[in-house]
Design a protein around this motif. Structure first.
Motif, PDB file in Angstrom:
ATOM      1  N   LYS A 175       0.840  -1.200   0.000  1.00 48.70           N
ATOM      2  CA  LYS A 175       0.000   0.000   0.000  1.00 48.70           C
ATOM      3  C   LYS A 175       0.875   1.251   0.000  1.00 48.70           C
ATOM      4  O   LYS A 175       0.613   2.200  -0.747  1.00 48.70           O
ATOM      5  CB  LYS A 175      -0.945   0.011   1.205  1.00 48.70           C
ATOM      6  N   VAL A 176       1.903   1.264   0.825  1.00 46.65           N
ATOM      7  CA  VAL A 176       2.822   2.398   0.857  1.00 46.65           C
ATOM      8  C   VAL A 176       3.373   2.653  -0.546  1.00 46.65           C
ATOM      9  O   VAL A 176       3.379   3.789  -1.026  1.00 46.65           O
ATOM     10  CB  VAL A 176       3.973   2.158   1.866  1.00 46.65           C
ATOM     11  N   GLY A 177       3.804   1.605  -1.214  1.00 41.78           N
ATOM     12  CA  GLY A 177       4.354   1.747  -2.558  1.00 41.78           C
ATOM     13  C   GLY A 177       3.353   2.267  -3.570  1.00 41.78           C
ATOM     14  O   GLY A 177       3.684   3.115  -4.402  1.00 41.78           O
ATOM     15  N   ARG A 178       2.123   1.770  -3.495  1.00 37.19           N
ATOM     16  CA  ARG A 178       1.100   2.226  -4.446  1.00 37.19           C
ATOM     17  C   ARG A 178       0.802   3.712  -4.254  1.00 37.19           C
ATOM     18  O   ARG A 178       0.664   4.450  -5.229  1.00 37.19           O
ATOM     19  CB  ARG A 178      -0.164   1.381  -4.306  1.00 37.19           C
ATOM     20  N   VAL A 179       0.711   4.149  -3.003  1.00 34.16           N
ATOM     21  CA  VAL A 179       0.444   5.567  -2.740  1.00 34.16           C
ATOM     22  C   VAL A 179       1.648   6.413  -3.145  1.00 34.16           C
ATOM     23  O   VAL A 179       1.500   7.448  -3.803  1.00 34.16           O
ATOM     24  CB  VAL A 179       0.077   5.799  -1.258  1.00 34.16           C
ATOM     25  N   LEU A 180       2.839   5.989  -2.765  1.00 34.49           N
ATOM     26  CA  LEU A 180       4.042   6.758  -3.094  1.00 34.49           C
ATOM     27  C   LEU A 180       4.283   6.867  -4.590  1.00 34.49           C
ATOM     28  O   LEU A 180       4.880   7.838  -5.054  1.00 34.49           O
ATOM     29  CB  LEU A 180       5.269   6.143  -2.417  1.00 34.49           C
ATOM     30  N   SER A 181       3.804   5.883  -5.350  1.00 37.78           N
ATOM     31  CA  SER A 181       4.020   5.918  -6.803  1.00 37.78           C
ATOM     32  C   SER A 181       3.415   7.175  -7.421  1.00 37.78           C
ATOM     33  O   SER A 181       3.910   7.672  -8.429  1.00 37.78           O
ATOM     34  CB  SER A 181       3.442   4.669  -7.466  1.00 37.78           C
ATOM     35  N   LYS A 182       2.391   7.697  -6.793  1.00 34.88           N
ATOM     36  CA  LYS A 182       1.734   8.911  -7.287  1.00 34.88           C
ATOM     37  C   LYS A 182       2.545  10.159  -6.938  1.00 34.88           C
ATOM     38  O   LYS A 182       2.181  11.259  -7.324  1.00 34.88           O
ATOM     39  CB  LYS A 182       0.321   9.010  -6.704  1.00 34.88           C
ATOM     40  N   ASN A 183       3.634   9.960  -6.196  1.00 40.61           N
ATOM     41  CA  ASN A 183       4.506  11.058  -5.784  1.00 40.61           C
ATOM     42  C   ASN A 183       5.940  10.840  -6.267  1.00 40.61           C
ATOM     43  O   ASN A 183       6.895  11.243  -5.604  1.00 40.61           O
ATOM     44  CB  ASN A 183       4.480  11.190  -4.256  1.00 40.61           C
ATOM     45  N   HIS A 184       6.078  10.167  -7.391  1.00 42.13           N
ATOM     46  CA  HIS A 184       7.375   9.938  -8.034  1.00 42.13           C
ATOM     47  C   HIS A 184       8.368   9.187  -7.146  1.00 42.13           C
ATOM     48  O   HIS A 184       9.535   9.551  -7.044  1.00 42.13           O
ATOM     49  CB  HIS A 184       7.979  11.241  -8.536  1.00 42.13           C
ATOM     50  N   VAL A 185       7.866   8.118  -6.514  1.00 43.46           N
ATOM     51  CA  VAL A 185       8.716   7.239  -5.723  1.00 43.46           C
ATOM     52  C   VAL A 185       8.538   5.831  -6.277  1.00 43.46           C
ATOM     53  O   VAL A 185       7.414   5.345  -6.391  1.00 43.46           O
ATOM     54  CB  VAL A 185       8.342   7.280  -4.226  1.00 43.46           C
ATOM     55  N   SER A 186       9.644   5.193  -6.628  1.00 41.82           N
ATOM     56  CA  SER A 186       9.561   3.836  -7.168  1.00 41.82           C
ATOM     57  C   SER A 186       9.567   2.829  -6.021  1.00 41.82           C
ATOM     58  O   SER A 186      10.159   3.059  -4.973  1.00 41.82           O
ATOM     59  CB  SER A 186      10.709   3.546  -8.128  1.00 41.82           C
ATOM     60  N   THR A 187       8.904   1.705  -6.267  1.00 45.18           N
ATOM     61  CA  THR A 187       8.852   0.601  -5.317  1.00 45.18           C
ATOM     62  C   THR A 187       9.321  -0.643  -6.044  1.00 45.18           C
ATOM     63  O   THR A 187       8.804  -0.963  -7.117  1.00 45.18           O
ATOM     64  CB  THR A 187       7.413   0.374  -4.814  1.00 45.18           C
ATOM     65  N   ASN A 188      10.276  -1.334  -5.444  1.00 48.64           N
ATOM     66  CA  ASN A 188      10.773  -2.582  -6.019  1.00 48.64           C
ATOM     67  C   ASN A 188      10.907  -3.616  -4.911  1.00 48.64           C
ATOM     68  O   ASN A 188      11.602  -3.374  -3.918  1.00 48.64           O
ATOM     69  CB  ASN A 188      12.130  -2.371  -6.699  1.00 48.64           C
TER      70      ASN A 188
END
Length: 182
Positions: free
Chosen positions: A88-101
């Motif tokens: 969930k953190v990654g999905r939300v952060l993706s909208k703020n130009h943060v990649s999740t891997n």
């Protein structure tokens, strides 16, 4: 120090994931808070994030504030208990130009890396947002993540010779009787 001891120390440094890392579980709360401050590198957003992530079952493994010259990042330990929150953190952060891997690391197990991308000022403000998401995930919409979110868990690359070095270390320590024949 003899050659055998030197070689064991060298192999341990190369092979063991705990080398140079601090197990926060073994520290007192005061010692842990000092570590969060130290690891936060003077950045209040990173320091706060490390503490909140730890308190919510997602201890950090690596982190860097970016020092204003590169993108900040954090790597957290993933467990079956925290994976949905970290997704969930990654999905939300993706909208703020943060990649999740997500990665299944050959030494450390399951990890997630969050890394700011395409920022002109290499800001750590996204870490403040990440802290808020971890503390109150129900307040955030994680639908329709951006392209920066990668849910697939990739296996890490194991360096050439890792298995042979591991067997040699076991042999030098006396935990294995024989080295394999070629």
């Amino acid at each position: 120090m003899g050659l055998k001891e030197w070689l064991i120390k060298k192999l341990e440094k190369d092979l063991e994931s705990s080398a140079g890392h601090i197990d926060l579980e073994e520290l007192s709360e005061e010692e842990r808070n000092k570590c969060f401050t130290k690891f936060g590198e003077g950045d209040k957003n990173l320091t706060k994030f490390l503490k909140i992530a730890y308190e919510n079952g997602a201890p950090s493994i690596f982190c860097c504030s970016g020092h204003g010259i590169r993108e900040p990042y954090v790597v957290l330990k993933v467990t079956k208990e925290n994976i949905e929150l970290l997704r969930k953190v990654g999905r939300v952060l993706s909208k703020n130009h943060v990649s999740t891997n997500f990665e299944n690391n050959y030494q450390r197990g399951l990890l997630v890396e969050y890394r700011g991308v395409n920022s002109k000022d290499f800001s750590t403000e996204w870490l403040e947002l990440a802290s808020q998401i971890i503390e109150t995930p129900e307040l955030f919409d994680d639908s329709n993540p951006e392209i920066y979110y990668h849910q697939e868990i990739c296996n890490s690359y194991k360096p050439f010779g890792y298995d042979l070095k591991k067997k040699l270390l076991d042999h030098l320590r006396g935990t294995k009787k024989e080295l394999p024949a070629r």
